[in-house]
Design an enzyme around this catalytic site. Structure first.
Site, short mmCIF file in Angstrom:
data_model
loop_
_atom_site.label_atom_id
_atom_site.label_comp_id
_atom_site.label_asym_id
_atom_site.label_seq_id
_atom_site.Cartn_x
_atom_site.Cartn_y
_atom_site.Cartn_z
N GLU A 81 42.69 36.53 22.13
CA GLU A 81 42.70 35.49 20.80
C GLU A 81 42.27 35.79 19.85
O GLU A 81 41.36 36.56 19.36
CB GLU A 81 41.86 34.08 21.35
CG GLU A 81 42.50 33.27 20.11
CD GLU A 81 40.93 32.42 20.06
OE1 GLU A 81 41.25 30.97 19.21
OE2 GLU A 81 40.31 32.23 21.03
N CYS A 136 40.60 31.02 12.98
CA CYS A 136 41.70 31.84 13.01
C CYS A 136 43.36 31.18 12.51
O CYS A 136 44.49 31.85 12.02
CB CYS A 136 41.95 32.39 14.12
SG CYS A 136 42.32 31.41 15.78
#
Length: 401
Positions: A348, A382
């Site tokens: 990720e 993110c």
């Protein structure tokens, strides 16, 4: 119309002001950019800050959750670079802190710690909360070996039994939600309310995978031949390793560890050097829930040894899968290093998150959403917005006021 224009102006001003903010407030293209500076920006809404590890411990209903040792194979240890502890006479002050870097001695209250250790500080005050072992490749190798030793019994355990242990872990996390939130608030910097929310979020992963552990179904595939039967069995990958970031120090661990444990895998976790106490508290609760020794291990280290520990995880043939949340640059390195042993990877990495305002948008909702999307977690996720696209007709409203 006037109210809509005012709100549009607010959105436009925010888009303009954002471009002038210091780098620490920009939502990084990865987890971990400008970490120290960004952590300091959590201060605005924090109700208070603790001044030391002793003060933090006194705030906890269960002080044993504040651990200063890594956990390998069920043993709380300082690894191969053992620290020696000297006990001093009790201090008259509430808590005495002194760091003597020249002699490599860290004093916390009445104890002096010698040896390789990583200091954990409160980003609000810079005060020392405690220390954890600064482990290296050898300690990581021991943790991997402990996970390998625990693997056969864990993967052979009936799924329902594994599910029950994970459910106990989930219950304990919720029962100790406030303590876990205090720990996170102190070392990571989130406001208490937001830290409480993350603990609930982290627990939800354990709950989900506790249920999914009982549903690892196989399959029957129609055969092309009458004398053959084709069956699919799902089996644990093996020993897994996880490297987690500082911005969600609890949720990123439970999302990885609960999935691995539910599938019958064992795991070694390396948390961020900035937020190891959250990981160790979760480890303590997993142990309390009855997770067998070696099934879950936590290796702590400072930034200087992070590459060494990561390299051991990627090169050790015992490790079959790596899960990493962090920067794109580090993700590329891990993938390259793991190619030699064909490791499975779950990465990720950094994101790009545009915020788009269309012509027919509800500007009130757009303003509220933009602020939340931009400043959530001090911009350190993110998916925090890193650029705005606003329809020209919305911008035109600015000129009508």
């Amino acid at each position: 119309m006037l109210e809509r224009a005012v709100n549009a102006r607010a959105l436009f001003r925010m888009c303009t002001i954002v471009s002038k903010l210091p780098p620490a407030l920009y939502p990084a293209a990865n987890h971990g950019s400008s970490q120290i500076a960004a952590r300091s920006h959590f201060r605005a809404t924090r109700p208070y800050a603790v001044s030391s590890g002793d003060a933090l411990s006194s705030m906890l209903a269960e002080p044993h959750l504040l651990r200063e040792h890594a956990c390998i194979g069920g043993q709380w240890t300082e690894g191969h670079a053992e620290r020696h502890v000297e006990v001093r006479a009790p201090m008259k002050t509430d808590c005495s802190l002194h760091v003597d870097m020249s002699d490599a001695v860290v004093f916390i209250g009445d104890h002096a710690f010698h040896g390789d250790c990583t200091q954990v500080t409160d980003p609000a005050t810079g005060a020392l909360l405690g220390v954890v072992p600064d482990m290296g490749a050898e300690d990581c190798r021991d943790a991997i070996a402990a996970a390998e030793k625990a693997l056969p019994a864990w993967r052979q355990m009936p799924a329902k039994q594994r599910s029950g242990l994970l459910r106990k872990w989930y219950d304990l996390v919720l029962a100790n939600q406030k303590d876990l939130a205090y720990i996170m608030m102190s070392e990571q910097g989130k406001p208490l309310a937001e830290a409480m929310g993350e603990i609930s979020y982290a627990a939800s992963f354990i709950e989900w995978f506790a249920e999914e552990a009982k549903r690892t179904y196989g399959d029957v595939i129609p055969s092309t031949s009458s004398d053959r039967r084709m069956l699919v069995f799902k089996q644990p990958v093996g020993v897994c390793a996880a490297i987690t970031p500082w911005n969600f120090p609890s949720a990123m661990i439970t999302r990885k560890a609960a999935a691995a444990l539910a599938a019958g895998c064992t795991m070694v976790v390396k948390p961020s050097e900035m937020t190891p106490f959250s990981a160790l508290a979760l480890m303590a609760l997993a142990e309390e829930a009855g997770i067998p020794p070696g099934v879950l291990n936590v290796v702590t280290c400072g930034s200087a040894n992070a590459a060494e520990v990561g390299s051991e995880m990627t090169s050790n043939p015992v490790v079959k899968k790596i899960s990493f949340t962090g920067s794109t640059a580090v993700g590329k390195k891990l993938m390259a290093q793991g190619a030699g042993t064909l490791k499975k990877m779950s990465l990720e990495l950094g994101g790009n998150a545009p915020f788009i305002v269309f012509e027919d948008a509800d500007v009130d909702a757009a303003v509220a959403g933009a602020i939340a999307a931009k400043y959530r977690n001090a911009g350190q996720t993110c998916v925090c917005t890193n650029r705005f696209y606003v329809h020209s007709k919305v911008r035109l409203l600015l000129r009508l006021v």
